[in-house]
Design a protein around this motif. Structure first.
Motif, mmCIF file in Angstrom:
data_model
loop_
_atom_site.group_PDB
_atom_site.id
_atom_site.type_symbol
_atom_site.label_atom_id
_atom_site.label_comp_id
_atom_site.label_asym_id
_atom_site.label_seq_id
_atom_site.Cartn_x
_atom_site.Cartn_y
_atom_site.Cartn_z
ATOM 1 N N GLU A 85 -7.726 2.537 -2.840
ATOM 2 C CA GLU A 85 -7.672 3.933 -2.409
ATOM 3 C C GLU A 85 -6.288 4.535 -2.644
ATOM 4 O O GLU A 85 -6.165 5.736 -2.904
ATOM 5 C CB GLU A 85 -8.023 4.037 -0.916
ATOM 6 N N ALA A 86 -5.259 3.709 -2.559
ATOM 7 C CA ALA A 86 -3.896 4.192 -2.778
ATOM 8 C C ALA A 86 -3.610 4.488 -4.239
ATOM 9 O O ALA A 86 -2.611 5.142 -4.557
ATOM 10 C CB ALA A 86 -2.887 3.173 -2.244
ATOM 11 N N ALA A 92 -7.843 -0.582 0.781
ATOM 12 C CA ALA A 92 -6.651 0.252 0.969
ATOM 13 C C ALA A 92 -5.832 0.335 -0.317
ATOM 14 O O ALA A 92 -5.329 1.402 -0.673
ATOM 15 C CB ALA A 92 -5.799 -0.305 2.107
ATOM 16 N N ILE A 119 0.842 -1.200 0.000
ATOM 17 C CA ILE A 119 0.000 0.000 0.000
ATOM 18 C C ILE A 119 0.875 1.246 0.000
ATOM 19 O O ILE A 119 0.659 2.187 -0.768
ATOM 20 C CB ILE A 119 -0.932 0.017 1.226
ATOM 21 N N LEU A 128 -9.531 -5.533 4.451
ATOM 22 C CA LEU A 128 -9.278 -4.123 4.199
ATOM 23 C C LEU A 128 -8.185 -3.908 3.160
ATOM 24 O O LEU A 128 -8.025 -2.799 2.649
ATOM 25 C CB LEU A 128 -8.878 -3.428 5.507
ATOM 26 N N ASP A 129 -7.435 -4.965 2.847
ATOM 27 C CA ASP A 129 -6.349 -4.827 1.879
ATOM 28 C C ASP A 129 -6.846 -4.303 0.539
ATOM 29 O O ASP A 129 -6.217 -3.448 -0.094
ATOM 30 C CB ASP A 129 -5.663 -6.178 1.643
ATOM 31 N N ARG A 146 1.345 4.134 -2.963
ATOM 32 C CA ARG A 146 1.209 5.576 -2.735
ATOM 33 C C ARG A 146 2.461 6.333 -3.177
ATOM 34 O O ARG A 146 2.355 7.408 -3.780
ATOM 35 C CB ARG A 146 0.945 5.839 -1.247
#
Length: 257
Positions: free
Chosen positions: A120-121, A117, A89, A113-114, A93
């Motif tokens: 979203e990254a 996340a 993650i 949640l991986d 980013r």
């Protein structure tokens, strides 16, 4: 029998004549800490004609990515989520700070949640491990098609005609030049975000179902995860304004004029 690569880091294509659908110049950066998975993925992709550079941790992957940017950039990053040093993650980013390169995240926890996340990254897609080689290659080809579509469509250099410009207030979409501007300034979109934006712009005020967007933007079937759409829309809203894409609960999304 000789292995189909030259070193643990550089997995070159097995054959000098890769399949027509995979140009010999396609370069993949694979970052995976599990040695067996890393070797299996890299070897499989090499057999399909990709040139694979492999790293065992996030910091090494970031170093390889930055070194390649100055010379011959990678076409695709294949990142595991759980990595030592710098996780996938964080690596995603860091890459997104300077690059719109195609990124696929890999996770053994598809319902955790991986996935959220990673998307979203800035990842374009994700894969749940274990995964069959055919599925992996199909997902890679899908992401690369979006990147290639953006590159070849963006060759238009002449002044766009009026019907090639879709205008929504201070948001303008050049459908031939593949440029989106907000207040006269270009908006930096990944190939996936750009294709999503064009899909909305072609159907203003029309509600587009999530599965319609999955089919038209991601080339995924009905069984695909709609979180891909939700998180991509979320990222797109951050770039073009939070109120331009409306959520129609129970149905999908629409672009407001």
């Amino acid at each position: 029998m000789a292995p189909p690569y030259t070193t643990i880091k550089d997995f070159t294509p097995v054959s000098s004549a890769p399949p027509p659908s995979v140009p010999a110049s396609v370069r993949v950066l694979l970052v995976e800490d599990d040695e067996l998975i890393r070797h299996s993925f890299a070897t499989s992709l090499a057999r399909y004609g990709y040139t694979v550079t492999a790293a065992a941790d996030g910091l090494e992957g970031l170093e390889l990515f930055r070194a390649a940017e100055a010379d011959t950039p990678f076409d695709l990053l294949l990142l595991d989520v759980m990595l030592p040093g710098l996780d996938g993650i964080g690596l995603c980013r860091r890459v997104r700070e300077s690059s719109l390169v195609s990124i696929i995240m890999m996770s053994a926890r598809g319902d955790g949640l991986d996935v959220v996340a990673g998307l979203e990254a800035g990842a374009d897609d994700y894969i749940v491990k274990p995964v069959e080689t055919g599925v992996l290659v199909a997902r890679i080809r899908s992401v690369l098609r979006r990147a290639d579509w953006k590159a070849t469509s963006g060759l238009h250099t002449a002044q766009p005609a009026a019907n090639e410009l879709l205008i929504f207030g201070d948001l303008t979409v050049d459908t031939v030049g593949m440029v989106v501007t907000l207040g006269g300034r270009p908006v930096a979109l990944t190939p996936t975000e750009l294709k999503l934006m064009l899909e909305f712009a072609a159907h203003p005020e029309i509600v587009l179902a999530r599965h319609t967007l999955l089919r038209n933007v991601w080339d995924h079937g009905w069984e695909a995860d709609t979180r891909l759409v939700d998180l991509a829309v979320q990222r797109l809203r951050k770039k073009i304004g939070p109120d331009r894409i409306e959520t129609v609960r129970g149905f999908g999304y629409k672009l407001r004029r």
